[in-house]
Design an enzyme around this catalytic site. Structure first.
Site, short mmCIF file in Angstrom:
data_model
loop_
_atom_site.label_atom_id
_atom_site.label_comp_id
_atom_site.label_asym_id
_atom_site.label_seq_id
_atom_site.Cartn_x
_atom_site.Cartn_y
_atom_site.Cartn_z
N THR A 273 0.86 -1.17 0.00
CA THR A 273 0.00 0.00 0.00
C THR A 273 0.90 1.24 0.00
OG1 THR A 273 -0.17 -0.03 2.41
CG2 THR A 273 -1.89 -1.20 1.17
N VAL B 273 1.27 4.34 1.57
CA VAL B 273 1.93 4.94 2.74
C VAL B 273 2.84 3.91 3.41
CG1 VAL B 273 1.60 6.13 4.95
CG2 VAL B 273 0.05 6.59 3.04
N CYS B 274 2.42 2.66 3.47
CA CYS B 274 3.25 1.62 4.09
C CYS B 274 4.54 1.41 3.30
CB CYS B 274 2.48 0.31 4.19
SG CYS B 274 1.03 0.42 5.27
N THR B 275 4.44 1.43 2.00
CA THR B 275 5.64 1.29 1.17
C THR B 275 6.57 2.48 1.40
OG1 THR B 275 4.43 0.00 -0.48
CG2 THR B 275 6.49 1.04 -1.19
N MET C 42 8.23 2.05 4.95
CA MET C 42 9.28 1.03 5.02
C MET C 42 10.51 1.44 4.20
SD MET C 42 8.36 -1.27 7.19
CE MET C 42 7.53 0.02 8.14
#
Length: 158
Positions: A44, A46-48, A51
């Site tokens: 997704t 924002v998660c990418t 990280m």
């Protein structure tokens, strides 16, 4: 909710490192400070971004003798693919059974999408005694942590 000053809830879960290993928090305290960066879901936006930002700052965490781990409800197989596609050099912990999310009390839902029980975006720093020395939890999945603040918390825990 797990917070600063609490003993970090111990857990054992699969760790995606390219292979799949077993990870037990209490067995990794010699790697402390440990950064546990919870995120709702691999692949997704924002998660990418989050990280990848931890990856970009990995040298700074290494300089502080800290170890970074991402934590999500994704399967370890999904997390290995996510690591590979984003060139992540740190391990990703699979909380597929939602035990860690429950123990740290960081569950959130995307009810409008029919998605329940994922991790709130949150960061915990665990020191060598197994104590949470820093806790940040967002109720807004679109908000990333203050990375400089996390680095300072790691420096303070070193």
């Amino acid at each position: 909710m797990a917070t600063t000053g609490d003993d970090a809830p111990d857990f054992t879960a699969p760790l995606a490192t390219g292979d799949i290993e077993s990870f037990t928090l209490s067995d990794r305290l010699d790697e402390a400070p440990l950064v546990l960066a919870f995120f709702p879901g691999a692949f997704t936006s924002v998660c990418t971004t989050e990280m990848c930002e931890f990856q970009d700052r990995l040298a700074a965490f290494d300089d502080l003798d800290a170890t970074v781990y991402g934590v999500s409800r994704d399967s370890p197989f999904t997390l290995n693919e996510f690591r590979a596609q984003n060139d992540l050099e740190f391990g990703l912990i699979s909380d597929y059974n939602k035990e860690i999310v429950d123990d740290y009390d960081v569950e959130m839902d995307f009810a409008e999408l029919g998605v329940y029980g994922v991790a709130k975006r949150s960061v915990f720093v665990v020191d060598g005694d197994g104590e949470i020395s820093y806790a940040w939890v967002s109720d807004d999945p679109g908000v990333e942590p203050e990375y400089d603040e996390v680095e300072q918390a790691v420096a303070d825990a070193s």
